[in-house]
Design an enzyme around this catalytic site. Structure first.
Site, PDB file in Angstrom:
ATOM      1  N   SER A 142       0.817  -1.214   0.000  1.00 37.56           N
ATOM      2  CA  SER A 142       0.000   0.000   0.000  1.00 37.56           C
ATOM      3  C   SER A 142       0.850   1.263   0.000  1.00 37.56           C
ATOM      4  CB  SER A 142      -0.918   0.019   1.219  1.00 37.56           C
ATOM      5  OG  SER A 142      -1.750  -1.116   1.232  1.00 37.56           O
TER       6      SER A 142
HETATM    7  N1  SAH Z   1      -0.940  -4.865   4.004  1.00 36.00           N
HETATM    8  C1  SAH Z   1      -0.197  -4.813   2.773  1.00 36.00           C
HETATM    9  C2  SAH Z   1      -1.078  -4.573   1.575  1.00 36.00           C
HETATM   10  C3  SAH Z   1      -1.309  -5.839   0.847  1.00 36.00           C
HETATM   11  S1  SAH Z   1      -2.353  -5.684  -0.551  1.00 36.00           S
HETATM   12  C4  SAH Z   1       0.910  -3.775   2.912  1.00 36.00           C
HETATM   13  O1  SAH Z   1       1.499  -3.718   3.951  1.00 36.00           O
HETATM   14  O2  SAH Z   1       1.205  -3.053   1.986  1.00 36.00           O
HETATM   15  C5  SAH Z   1      -3.802  -6.483   0.040  1.00 36.00           C
HETATM   16  C6  SAH Z   1      -3.673  -7.940   0.326  1.00 36.00           C
HETATM   17  O3  SAH Z   1      -4.957  -8.404   0.727  1.00 36.00           O
HETATM   18  C7  SAH Z   1      -3.264  -8.830  -0.848  1.00 36.00           C
HETATM   19  O4  SAH Z   1      -2.084  -9.495  -0.523  1.00 36.00           O
HETATM   20  C8  SAH Z   1      -4.423  -9.792  -1.012  1.00 36.00           C
HETATM   21  O5  SAH Z   1      -4.045 -11.101  -1.346  1.00 36.00           O
HETATM   22  C9  SAH Z   1      -5.031  -9.762   0.388  1.00 36.00           C
HETATM   23  N2  SAH Z   1      -6.417 -10.210   0.483  1.00 36.00           N
HETATM   24  C10 SAH Z   1      -7.468  -9.983  -0.346  1.00 36.00           C
HETATM   25  N3  SAH Z   1      -8.558 -10.603   0.111  1.00 36.00           N
HETATM   26  C11 SAH Z   1      -8.206 -11.235   1.273  1.00 36.00           C
HETATM   27  C12 SAH Z   1      -8.888 -12.066   2.198  1.00 36.00           C
HETATM   28  N4  SAH Z   1     -10.167 -12.394   2.057  1.00 36.00           N
HETATM   29  N5  SAH Z   1      -8.202 -12.537   3.262  1.00 36.00           N
HETATM   30  C13 SAH Z   1      -6.895 -12.244   3.446  1.00 36.00           C
HETATM   31  N6  SAH Z   1      -6.192 -11.492   2.594  1.00 36.00           N
HETATM   32  C14 SAH Z   1      -6.838 -10.988   1.507  1.00 36.00           C
END
Ligand code: SAH
Length: 295
Positions: A142
């Site tokens: 993010s």
């Molecule tokens: N927190 C991260 C952002 C990751 S992007 C950071 O530090 O930058 C969002 C993530 O959410 C992705 O890896 C995606 O696979 C995950 N995601 C989407 N739906 C999800 C779900 N139902 N359960 C767990 N993770 C999920």
């Protein structure tokens, strides 16, 4: 990585003169859009990128500096690049403060966590720009501003920002979990894509953060075995907030989530009673989709 950087959590240093009180969330009528990157700002950031690149190359564990000269020369180079890495993080936190994040504890956490260690080496020169970046499997790390903003809103609770237990949905590469570890006693984070869950584990291992628990699973179901949570953050956008997560919030707890499809808004949901929640729309945002199940 310098000796100083090896200790984690690192000492928190305040980066702005603003008061430590978290700011109150904006009312729902005010919809702001996170400042887009502009060519001008990119140009101004170029110098910082170059510093970040040098620092990233030196800070990534197992990555040796080129053998140029004596051990003492190398150690002095290491000190220089470590300082450069700290200074770009400082600049990033100052930029986030300018964008409106006021919570000094959040800004200090953003300044402390080495974001370049969560990004593949080829992109590490961009680690401290205000943008989301690819982490594989069509997912992204993010944007720094939004990470800080969501944590600030979650901390702005009736308990003066005290957070014993927080839950993150969407671990991705583990960056936001590391930031959360500096503002909450215990951090639980769930990821549905197995290789990303593994990536987060290996990114976090060298930082030796004792208060993060990573789970592989469907975050839409939450984590009933660890509930209730003082705060919940979703790092992926659904059309609505999964009901299981609302149930797993403490009374007085705050959930911050992007909601929507193409047009997304950041929502704050506060549980004010056993069967009562309030909902405030904060600002426009852009996240990867929240998906059910595991892969
Ligand atoms: N927190 C991260 C952002 C990751 S992007 C950071 O530090 O930058 C969002 C993530 O959410 C992705 O890896 C995606 O696979 C995950 N995601 C989407 N739906 C999800 C779900 N139902 N359960 C767990 N993770 C999920």
């Amino acid at each position: 990585m310098s000796e100083k950087d090896k200790r984690f959590p690192l000492p928190l240093a305040s980066v702005v003169d603003s008061p430590s009180r978290a700011s109150r969330a904006q009312p729902s009528s005010v919809i702001k859009v996170a400042t887009p990157q502009t060519a001008t700002r990119n140009a101004a950031l170029n110098q910082q990128h170059n510093q970040a690149r040098t620092a990233a190359l030196a800070d990534i564990p197992g990555r040796a500096l080129p053998k140029t000269g004596s051990a003492s020369a190398q150690s002095s180079i290491r000190q220089d690049v470590s300082r450069a890495s700290e200074s770009v993080r400082h600049a990033m936190a100052a930029r986030i403060a300018k964008q409106g994040v006021r919570d000094a504890k959040v800004l200090a956490a953003m300044q402390t966590v080495p974001r370049h260690m969560f990004i593949e080496q080829g992109l590490s020169s961009q680690a401290y720009i205000d943008a989301s970046l690819p982490i594989g499997h069509h997912q992204t790390i993010s944007q720094p501003y939004i990470v800080a903003r969501m944590i600030e809103v979650m901390r702005d609770n009736a308990n003066a920002g005290k957070l014993d237990r927080v839950l993150e949905i969407g671990t991705g590469c583990g960056y936001q979990a590391a930031v959360l570890s500096l503002v909450a006693k215990e951090v639980y984070s769930i990821e549905r894509i197995k290789p990303l869950h593994e990536l987060a584990k290996s990114n976090l291992r060298p930082l030796r953060i004792a208060n993060i628990r990573l789970h592989y699973g469907d975050g839409m179901l939450g984590l009933p075995q660890a509930a209730p949570f003082d705060g919940i953050i979703l790092a992926a956008a659904g059309l609505e907030v999964p009901p299981a997560l609302l149930e797993q919030l403490c009374i007085g707890g705050r959930l911050v989530a992007p909601v929507g499809d193409r047009h997304q808004v950041l929502q704050l949901i506060e549980r004010i009673g056993k069967f009562e929640w309030t909902n405030t729309t904060l600002e426009a945002c852009h996240f990867v989709p929240l998906r059910p199940g595991i892969v």
